[in-house]
Design an enzyme around this catalytic site. Structure first.
Site, PDB file in Angstrom:
ATOM      1  N   VAL A  72       0.974  -1.218  -0.107  1.00  0.00           N
ATOM      2  CA  VAL A  72       0.025   0.073  -0.090  1.00  0.00           C
ATOM      3  C   VAL A  72       1.032   1.182  -0.137  1.00  0.00           C
ATOM      4  O   VAL A  72       1.949   1.279   0.577  1.00  0.00           O
ATOM      5  CB  VAL A  72      -0.792  -0.063   1.290  1.00  0.00           C
ATOM      6  CG1 VAL A  72      -0.004  -0.108   2.449  1.00  0.00           C
ATOM      7  CG2 VAL A  72      -2.090   0.922   1.293  1.00  0.00           C
ATOM      8  N   GLU A  73       0.348   2.233  -0.522  1.00  0.00           N
ATOM      9  CA  GLU A  73       1.136   3.535  -0.758  1.00  0.00           C
ATOM     10  C   GLU A  73       0.862   4.487   0.512  1.00  0.00           C
ATOM     11  O   GLU A  73       0.440   5.578   0.672  1.00  0.00           O
ATOM     12  CB  GLU A  73       0.403   4.634  -2.095  1.00  0.00           C
ATOM     13  CG  GLU A  73       0.856   3.937  -3.266  1.00  0.00           C
ATOM     14  CD  GLU A  73       2.310   4.138  -3.493  1.00  0.00           C
ATOM     15  OE1 GLU A  73       2.633   5.149  -4.087  1.00  0.00           O
ATOM     16  OE2 GLU A  73       3.147   3.303  -3.503  1.00  0.00           O
ATOM     17  N   LYS A  78       5.552   0.897   4.021  1.00  0.00           N
ATOM     18  CA  LYS A  78       6.804   0.447   3.315  1.00  0.00           C
ATOM     19  C   LYS A  78       7.936   0.687   4.084  1.00  0.00           C
ATOM     20  O   LYS A  78       8.784  -0.217   3.760  1.00  0.00           O
ATOM     21  CB  LYS A  78       6.801   1.550   2.243  1.00  0.00           C
ATOM     22  CG  LYS A  78       5.405   1.521   1.308  1.00  0.00           C
ATOM     23  CD  LYS A  78       6.046   2.206  -0.114  1.00  0.00           C
ATOM     24  CE  LYS A  78       4.889   2.181  -1.057  1.00  0.00           C
ATOM     25  NZ  LYS A  78       4.828   1.136  -1.656  1.00  0.00           N
ATOM     26  N   SER A 100       5.450   5.685  -6.967  1.00  0.00           N
ATOM     27  CA  SER A 100       5.954   6.860  -7.794  1.00  0.00           C
ATOM     28  C   SER A 100       5.605   8.153  -6.882  1.00  0.00           C
ATOM     29  O   SER A 100       5.757   9.224  -7.433  1.00  0.00           O
ATOM     30  CB  SER A 100       5.698   6.796  -9.108  1.00  0.00           C
ATOM     31  OG  SER A 100       3.909   7.117  -9.085  1.00  0.00           O
ATOM     32  N   HIS A 121       9.073   1.732 -11.155  1.00  0.00           N
ATOM     33  CA  HIS A 121       7.710   2.143 -11.440  1.00  0.00           C
ATOM     34  C   HIS A 121       7.092   1.227 -12.502  1.00  0.00           C
ATOM     35  O   HIS A 121       7.183   1.955 -13.787  1.00  0.00           O
ATOM     36  CB  HIS A 121       7.363   3.723 -11.315  1.00  0.00           C
ATOM     37  CG  HIS A 121       5.977   3.933 -11.311  1.00  0.00           C
ATOM     38  ND1 HIS A 121       5.359   4.826 -12.146  1.00  0.00           N
ATOM     39  CD2 HIS A 121       4.740   3.569 -10.671  1.00  0.00           C
ATOM     40  CE1 HIS A 121       3.979   4.924 -12.115  1.00  0.00           C
ATOM     41  NE2 HIS A 121       3.657   4.154 -11.186  1.00  0.00           N
ATOM     42  N   ASN A 124       0.336  -0.379 -14.999  1.00  0.00           N
ATOM     43  CA  ASN A 124      -0.540  -1.209 -14.789  1.00  0.00           C
ATOM     44  C   ASN A 124      -1.260  -1.462 -16.177  1.00  0.00           C
ATOM     45  O   ASN A 124      -1.636  -0.521 -16.848  1.00  0.00           O
ATOM     46  CB  ASN A 124      -1.651  -0.958 -13.746  1.00  0.00           C
ATOM     47  CG  ASN A 124      -2.805  -2.065 -13.593  1.00  0.00           C
ATOM     48  OD1 ASN A 124      -2.333  -3.320 -13.808  1.00  0.00           O
ATOM     49  ND2 ASN A 124      -4.151  -1.818 -13.476  1.00  0.00           N
ATOM     50  N   ASN A 172       3.199   9.655 -13.842  1.00  0.00           N
ATOM     51  CA  ASN A 172       2.395  10.317 -13.344  1.00  0.00           C
ATOM     52  C   ASN A 172       2.032  11.631 -12.981  1.00  0.00           C
ATOM     53  O   ASN A 172       0.981  12.276 -12.821  1.00  0.00           O
ATOM     54  CB  ASN A 172       2.193   9.451 -11.846  1.00  0.00           C
ATOM     55  CG  ASN A 172       1.417   8.232 -11.786  1.00  0.00           C
ATOM     56  OD1 ASN A 172       0.438   8.113 -12.382  1.00  0.00           O
ATOM     57  ND2 ASN A 172       1.821   7.513 -10.787  1.00  0.00           N
TER      58      ASN A 172
END
Length: 284
Positions: A72-73, A78, A100, A121, A124, A172
């Site tokens: 999870v971001e 992390k 990212s 990165h 998807n 992004n």
């Protein structure tokens, strides 16, 4: 290269399939060993090559050459898992994160060897898209970045080198700049969601696939580009937040459920075309 993908979600499955497809012995690990094994089975199906799954422990991390974290971001989550990876891994271990949006320098602070940490990165779906962004933090060594780029190429993908540490990297930042303007157009009633999507998918996308936005500006004439930019840049959205009224309503949902299979099939064909474009450009 022995690869461990840490996480059990959609990106983990795709990255594991991509690594296995590049003939790298690949294992998916997670706090929940059964979920990791399920993710590994799905990656095996997608790659057509075996992917193993199991718990996050020394049996996998201790023999890995590269660990790719995909959880999870959340910076705290992390950092907790990266700290554990650092404790379990050998001195030659390369450690990557798929983020990212978070600071690589901040994340690397929990590692004893931050020079061997970098961002990979994936886009998807990770096993189908042809690009992977390669980025480093303040301590990342040039050798680690070269190894990361070589790994990307070994999977048949093209590394996008990110030369400065910025949130969002390249992909992004561009994508969300377009998102912001599309949301602004939708909120102001300039066009509906379906037509805004069509302007991008049938208008911008084919042009940009061939040459990219900067090349498109050059192709159309830089003098014209500068004049039009001077007129439009001051008018573009600079909103700092997503407009809640748009997200909460139905206007942002132009896809009917019955359309999704067709859209995914079309996207698959577009990804194949994009891969050919990248391969052709790399050969020049």
């Amino acid at each position: 290269m022995r690869v461990v993908v840490l996480g059990t979600g959609r990106m983990a499955v795709g990255i594991a399939a991509a690594a296995a497809g590049g003939s790298h012995p690949t294992t998916v690990v997670g706090r929940n060993a059964e979920r990791a094994r399920q993710a590994a089975r799905e990656a095996t199906t997608r790659a057509g090559r075996p992917v193993h799954g199991g718990p996050l422990d020394a049996s996998a991390i201790g023999v890995a050459d590269l660990v790719i974290e995909t959880i999870v971001e959340d910076a705290g989550a992390k950092m907790d898992v990266l700290r554990l990876v650092g404790e379990l891994g050998g001195p030659g271990l390369l450690v990557a994160t798929n983020t990212s949006s978070l600071s690589l320098t901040e994340l690397s602070a929990v590692l004893d060897r931050p020079e061997r940490f970098f961002g990979l990165h994936f886009l998807n779906p990770a096993d189908r898209t042809c690009l992977v962004e390669v980025a480093g933090g303040a301590s990342t060594s040039a050798g680690a970045l070269d190894a990361a780029a070589a790994f990307v190429e070994s999977m048949g993908k093209h590394p996008i080198r990110v030369n400065a540490e910025v949130k969002g990297f390249v992909w992004n930042r561009i994508q969300f700049a377009v998102f912001r303007e599309c949301l602004s157009l939708l909120e102001d009633g300039v066009a509906d969601a379906a037509d805004i999507d069509l302007a991008v998918s049938a208008g911008l996308a084919p042009r940009w696939m061939a040459i990219g936005p900067l090349g498109t500006a050059d192709l159309g004439g830089l003098d014209t580009f500068v004049r039009v930019s001077g007129q439009l840049f001051p008018e573009l959205s600079n909103a700092a937040e997503v407009p809640g009224s748009v997200v909460a309503g139905e206007a942002l949902r132009p896809l009917a459920g019955a359309d999704r299979a067709e859209v995914l099939e079309l996207r698959e064909r577009m990804l194949e075309i994009a891969a050919r474009v990248v391969k052709a450009k790399a050969g020049h």
